[in-house]
Design a protein around this motif. Sequence first.
Motif, PDB file in Angstrom:
ATOM      1  N   ARG A   1      12.630  68.336  68.190  1.00  0.00           N
ATOM      2  CA  ARG A   1      11.254  68.920  67.792  1.00  0.00           C
ATOM      3  C   ARG A   1      10.404  68.383  68.753  1.00  0.00           C
ATOM      4  O   ARG A   1       9.554  68.180  69.243  1.00  0.00           O
ATOM      5  CB  ARG A   1      10.788  67.474  67.361  1.00  0.00           C
ATOM      6  CG  ARG A   1      11.097  66.957  66.019  1.00  0.00           C
ATOM      7  CD  ARG A   1      10.881  66.050  65.233  1.00  0.00           C
ATOM      8  NE  ARG A   1      11.668  64.831  65.797  1.00  0.00           N
ATOM      9  CZ  ARG A   1      11.152  63.933  64.697  1.00  0.00           C
ATOM     10  NH1 ARG A   1       9.753  63.861  64.168  1.00  0.00           N
ATOM     11  NH2 ARG A   1      11.260  63.260  65.174  1.00  0.00           N
ATOM     12  N   LYS A   2      11.048  68.507  70.109  1.00  0.00           N
ATOM     13  CA  LYS A   2      11.142  67.587  72.018  1.00  0.00           C
ATOM     14  C   LYS A   2      10.715  68.358  73.188  1.00  0.00           C
ATOM     15  O   LYS A   2      11.497  69.273  73.233  1.00  0.00           O
ATOM     16  CB  LYS A   2      10.677  65.875  71.885  1.00  0.00           C
ATOM     17  CG  LYS A   2      11.521  64.821  71.093  1.00  0.00           C
ATOM     18  CD  LYS A   2      12.192  63.543  71.130  1.00  0.00           C
ATOM     19  CE  LYS A   2      12.291  62.565  70.305  1.00  0.00           C
ATOM     20  NZ  LYS A   2      13.717  63.092  69.547  1.00  0.00           N
TER      21      LYS A   2
ATOM     22  N   ASP B   1      12.299  73.811  66.460  1.00  0.00           N
ATOM     23  CA  ASP B   1      11.525  72.913  66.402  1.00  0.00           C
ATOM     24  C   ASP B   1      10.905  72.395  64.334  1.00  0.00           C
ATOM     25  O   ASP B   1       9.901  73.838  64.032  1.00  0.00           O
ATOM     26  CB  ASP B   1      10.391  72.933  66.961  1.00  0.00           C
ATOM     27  CG  ASP B   1       9.334  72.011  66.700  1.00  0.00           C
ATOM     28  OD1 ASP B   1       9.663  71.486  66.270  1.00  0.00           O
ATOM     29  OD2 ASP B   1       8.193  72.190  67.480  1.00  0.00           O
TER      30      ASP B   1
ATOM     31  N   SER C   1       9.382  70.526  63.297  1.00  0.00           N
ATOM     32  CA  SER C   1       8.622  70.468  63.200  1.00  0.00           C
ATOM     33  C   SER C   1       6.917  71.611  63.218  1.00  0.00           C
ATOM     34  O   SER C   1       6.073  71.174  63.074  1.00  0.00           O
ATOM     35  CB  SER C   1       7.284  68.933  64.299  1.00  0.00           C
ATOM     36  OG  SER C   1       7.137  69.502  65.424  1.00  0.00           O
TER      37      SER C   1
ATOM     38  N   LEU D   1       5.804  72.993  66.380  1.00  0.00           N
ATOM     39  CA  LEU D   1       4.776  72.587  67.233  1.00  0.00           C
ATOM     40  C   LEU D   1       3.868  72.147  67.079  1.00  0.00           C
ATOM     41  O   LEU D   1       3.301  71.334  67.551  1.00  0.00           O
ATOM     42  CB  LEU D   1       4.115  74.265  67.378  1.00  0.00           C
ATOM     43  CG  LEU D   1       5.088  74.887  67.406  1.00  0.00           C
ATOM     44  CD1 LEU D   1       4.210  75.580  67.996  1.00  0.00           C
ATOM     45  CD2 LEU D   1       5.579  74.660  68.979  1.00  0.00           C
ATOM     46  N   ASP D   2       4.654  70.650  65.442  1.00  0.00           N
ATOM     47  CA  ASP D   2       3.348  69.495  65.475  1.00  0.00           C
ATOM     48  C   ASP D   2       3.709  68.043  65.579  1.00  0.00           C
ATOM     49  O   ASP D   2       2.403  67.599  65.690  1.00  0.00           O
ATOM     50  CB  ASP D   2       3.020  69.500  63.712  1.00  0.00           C
ATOM     51  CG  ASP D   2       2.059  70.385  63.264  1.00  0.00           C
ATOM     52  OD1 ASP D   2       2.055  71.513  63.913  1.00  0.00           O
ATOM     53  OD2 ASP D   2       2.349  70.216  61.526  1.00  0.00           O
TER      54      ASP D   2
ATOM     55  N   ASP E   1       5.184  67.806  69.754  1.00  0.00           N
ATOM     56  CA  ASP E   1       4.586  67.974  70.938  1.00  0.00           C
ATOM     57  C   ASP E   1       4.046  68.487  71.230  1.00  0.00           C
ATOM     58  O   ASP E   1       4.074  69.655  70.672  1.00  0.00           O
ATOM     59  CB  ASP E   1       5.701  67.766  71.220  1.00  0.00           C
ATOM     60  CG  ASP E   1       6.605  67.227  73.050  1.00  0.00           C
ATOM     61  OD1 ASP E   1       4.770  67.432  73.205  1.00  0.00           O
ATOM     62  OD2 ASP E   1       7.106  66.401  73.244  1.00  0.00           O
ATOM     63  N   THR E   2       2.584  67.839  71.396  1.00  0.00           N
ATOM     64  CA  THR E   2       1.644  69.317  71.825  1.00  0.00           C
ATOM     65  C   THR E   2       2.635  70.198  72.880  1.00  0.00           C
ATOM     66  O   THR E   2       1.554  70.634  73.288  1.00  0.00           O
ATOM     67  CB  THR E   2       0.759  68.427  72.057  1.00  0.00           C
ATOM     68  OG1 THR E   2       0.728  67.231  73.636  1.00  0.00           O
ATOM     69  CG2 THR E   2      -0.308  67.722  71.158  1.00  0.00           C
ATOM     70  N   GLY E   3       3.318  69.165  73.645  1.00  0.00           N
ATOM     71  CA  GLY E   3       4.130  70.145  75.275  1.00  0.00           C
ATOM     72  C   GLY E   3       4.765  71.767  74.484  1.00  0.00           C
ATOM     73  O   GLY E   3       4.867  71.414  75.395  1.00  0.00           O
TER      74      GLY E   3
ATOM     75  N   ARG F   1       1.141  78.910  62.467  1.00  0.00           N
ATOM     76  CA  ARG F   1       2.271  78.097  64.755  1.00  0.00           C
ATOM     77  C   ARG F   1       2.497  79.914  64.294  1.00  0.00           C
ATOM     78  O   ARG F   1       2.128  79.012  65.911  1.00  0.00           O
ATOM     79  CB  ARG F   1       3.407  78.039  62.909  1.00  0.00           C
ATOM     80  CG  ARG F   1       3.166  75.759  62.813  1.00  0.00           C
ATOM     81  CD  ARG F   1       4.276  75.907  61.809  1.00  0.00           C
ATOM     82  NE  ARG F   1       4.141  74.358  61.224  1.00  0.00           N
ATOM     83  CZ  ARG F   1       3.420  73.621  60.482  1.00  0.00           C
ATOM     84  NH1 ARG F   1       2.057  74.599  59.408  1.00  0.00           N
ATOM     85  NH2 ARG F   1       3.278  72.354  60.283  1.00  0.00           N
TER      86      ARG F   1
ATOM     87  N   ARG G   1      -0.559  79.800  66.488  1.00  0.00           N
ATOM     88  CA  ARG G   1      -0.197  79.244  67.890  1.00  0.00           C
ATOM     89  C   ARG G   1       0.541  79.105  69.375  1.00  0.00           C
ATOM     90  O   ARG G   1       0.065  79.011  70.341  1.00  0.00           O
ATOM     91  CB  ARG G   1      -0.432  77.876  67.567  1.00  0.00           C
ATOM     92  CG  ARG G   1      -1.533  77.087  66.441  1.00  0.00           C
ATOM     93  CD  ARG G   1      -1.153  75.608  65.424  1.00  0.00           C
ATOM     94  NE  ARG G   1      -0.557  74.444  66.293  1.00  0.00           N
ATOM     95  CZ  ARG G   1       0.406  73.680  65.544  1.00  0.00           C
ATOM     96  NH1 ARG G   1      -0.018  74.321  64.131  1.00  0.00           N
ATOM     97  NH2 ARG G   1       1.307  72.827  66.067  1.00  0.00           N
TER      98      ARG G   1
ATOM     99  N   ALA H   1       0.276  79.942  72.696  1.00  0.00           N
ATOM    100  CA  ALA H   1       0.304  79.141  73.735  1.00  0.00           C
ATOM    101  C   ALA H   1       1.248  80.000  75.206  1.00  0.00           C
ATOM    102  O   ALA H   1       2.095  79.969  76.058  1.00  0.00           O
ATOM    103  CB  ALA H   1       1.580  78.222  73.651  1.00  0.00           C
TER     104      ALA H   1
END
Length: 328
Positions: free
Chosen positions: A147-148, A165, A167, A169-170, A172-174, A218, A221, A225
């Motif tokens: 997730r990181k 991931d 999550s 993208l939820d 870690d915003t990076g 997602r 998003r 990005a």
Amino acid sequence: MQHPRTYWRPIPDPTGGRWRLAGGWVGFSRLERLTRGGPPEIVEDAPDDVLAALTAPRPPVLGVSMDRPRVMGIVNVTPDSFSDGGCWDADGAAHGRDLLAAGADMLDIGGESTRPGAAEVPVADEIVRVAPVIAALAGAALSVDTRKAAVARAAVAAGAGLVNDVSGLDFDTGMAAAVAERGAAICLMHAQGVPQTMQDDPRYDDVLLDVHDALADRIARAVAAGIPRDRIVVDPGIGFGKTQAHNLAILRRIGLFHGLGAPVLLGVSRKRFVGTIGGADTPADRDPGTLALTLAAVAQGIQIHRVHDVAGIRQGLSLWQAVEGTQT
């Protein structure tokens, strides 16, 4: 007056069908039209853009074509994963090689358990767990389960080509930027909440459509990005903030997610609800139930199956192919 949003699920046609689903092994001639609050309707056609999304061949993932079911072997280098925690953290690379020899098309290496109730692992510890295993297996089709963003960067530098991931993208915003800058692919999974609390009391208005819409968000998003659409995989997140009833509702109509235009990954291997329904308390005893759910999803065209028992799933797929006369 605003009309309700319409969703389309291709209904597999065992006789061949008018259209090929995602350029794969399943044909369909009819669709199930779904709306929030309304009864499902069986229809013979759909708008051109819907059919285009459903029929377009999916791009390869990690260089592996999506024209047949693919097996992703799980390599947990963790002391506390629900099924095999502590089994492979000393020599995850050897386990990965065994899974490849058993027929895995790709491997997913994870250094942090995301089972219900699991605690977060510090970034440095997670990198120490996964990076050497990925480096030792370099050359294979490799995913990192993290997730990181910092772990993703280290894993891709070591040889991973996909970031899984959980999550979506939820966490870690990076993460999205890290994946984009490294040129990696990403699997966007749906989860409600974080592992520590996700099973406390999960609720949805309509779990199937809520998860679909969350994954569509997602994807948007990720694309914003800088992650190309042809590097995106989706996963409805069975067992992640979902009850047994939620899981079954998704599995019954999992073909709906093909409409998102990306390969679909399914992770049901040895999960608790498999044991609850099948009467198997021990995770390793849930492989027959896992195979049953895998074959049901294969019949709906799901491309990637993340599993512990690669040899058993591969055997089941071979028998399914022999009976159905399809290529696996």
